[in-house]
Design a protein around this motif. Sequence first.
Motif, PDB file in Angstrom:
ATOM      1  N   ALA A 259       0.829  -1.208   0.000  1.00 39.51           N
ATOM      2  CA  ALA A 259       0.000   0.000   0.000  1.00 39.51           C
ATOM      3  C   ALA A 259       0.862   1.255   0.000  1.00 39.51           C
ATOM      4  N   GLY A 260       0.273   2.359  -0.453  1.00 40.88           N
ATOM      5  CA  GLY A 260       1.010   3.613  -0.503  1.00 40.88           C
ATOM      6  C   GLY A 260       1.271   4.216   0.854  1.00 40.88           C
ATOM      7  N   ASN A 261       0.409   3.935   1.813  1.00 36.60           N
ATOM      8  CA  ASN A 261       0.529   4.496   3.157  1.00 36.60           C
ATOM      9  C   ASN A 261       1.439   3.598   4.006  1.00 36.60           C
ATOM     10  N   PRO A 262       2.550   4.150   4.544  1.00 37.76           N
ATOM     11  CA  PRO A 262       3.446   3.313   5.348  1.00 37.76           C
ATOM     12  C   PRO A 262       2.791   2.745   6.599  1.00 37.76           C
ATOM     13  N   SER A 263       1.820   3.449   7.167  1.00 38.39           N
ATOM     14  CA  SER A 263       1.123   2.940   8.350  1.00 38.39           C
ATOM     15  C   SER A 263       0.347   1.674   8.011  1.00 38.39           C
ATOM     16  N   THR A 264      -0.227   1.661   6.815  1.00 38.89           N
ATOM     17  CA  THR A 264      -0.950   0.473   6.363  1.00 38.89           C
ATOM     18  C   THR A 264       0.019  -0.686   6.173  1.00 38.89           C
ATOM     19  N   ARG A 265       1.183  -0.404   5.591  1.00 40.25           N
ATOM     20  CA  ARG A 265       2.172  -1.460   5.389  1.00 40.25           C
ATOM     21  C   ARG A 265       2.693  -1.984   6.728  1.00 40.25           C
ATOM     22  N   LEU A 266       2.866  -1.057   7.682  1.00 41.50           N
ATOM     23  CA  LEU A 266       3.338  -1.455   9.005  1.00 41.50           C
ATOM     24  C   LEU A 266       2.341  -2.399   9.668  1.00 41.50           C
ATOM     25  N   GLN A 267       1.062  -2.077   9.599  1.00 47.37           N
ATOM     26  CA  GLN A 267       0.029  -2.926  10.186  1.00 47.37           C
ATOM     27  C   GLN A 267      -0.041  -4.275   9.485  1.00 47.37           C
ATOM     28  N   ALA A 268       0.209  -4.274   8.173  1.00 49.08           N
ATOM     29  CA  ALA A 268       0.190  -5.534   7.426  1.00 49.08           C
ATOM     30  C   ALA A 268       1.355  -6.428   7.846  1.00 49.08           C
ATOM     31  N   ALA A 269       2.514  -5.820   8.043  1.00 46.09           N
ATOM     32  CA  ALA A 269       3.675  -6.595   8.487  1.00 46.09           C
ATOM     33  C   ALA A 269       3.452  -7.136   9.895  1.00 46.09           C
ATOM     34  N   LEU A 270       2.835  -6.335  10.754  1.00 49.88           N
ATOM     35  CA  LEU A 270       2.504  -6.777  12.113  1.00 49.88           C
ATOM     36  C   LEU A 270       1.543  -7.963  12.067  1.00 49.88           C
TER      37      LEU A 270
END
Length: 213
Positions: free
Chosen positions: A7-18
Amino acid sequence: MLDALGAGNPSTRLQAALAAGRHADPGLVGELVARCAIEPDFFVRDMLTWALTRLPSEVTVPRLRTELGSECAQARSQALHTLSKIGDGEAWPAITRSLLHDADDEVARSAWRAAVVLVPAGEEKGLAEELAAQLSRGDRKVQLSLSRALVALGDVIEPVLQTALAGDDPAVRAHARATQRLLLDPDAGFDSSVDEAKRIVALGPERIEGAAC
């Protein structure tokens, strides 16, 4: 989840990795490793590494070892970083001399950190020699990383530091002396150790001792 990793939003990517780490599905290893190679955000990369440490090492280590041959510097660096966090000694043969001397400073720094974690008992001396061969390399950040890696090996580094101190290159001697001071006093600041080492190298130890009398 896989779409969210890109995703373009790093917060979204962070939550996905979590979420990937919490889910701990071995089937995700390929996607997680591939994302490490291109992820621009430090915190997301760190979470990707955490997610990979949650998976069985027999699944992650072979995939990460393959990544060490990538032409992408970030792929190599992040794979090394993740291997250091997993701490599986089976990865040691993959920490090659080429990686320890990688032209990319970030890859080399990651290789140094991984090497001191994974080095088998009895092979510390050889590793110390490889690391000491790079004394004076790079800027302050690189030199501090190298000193920390050497100090992590313990007293085995004393002979290689003595060899460096007897050399002709003043920059190498200064870095070796600063590393020696950190070995003797881990609480010593690196910058002050470097400054003191440069002063000793410039004046010569005999003149320093004379001035102290």
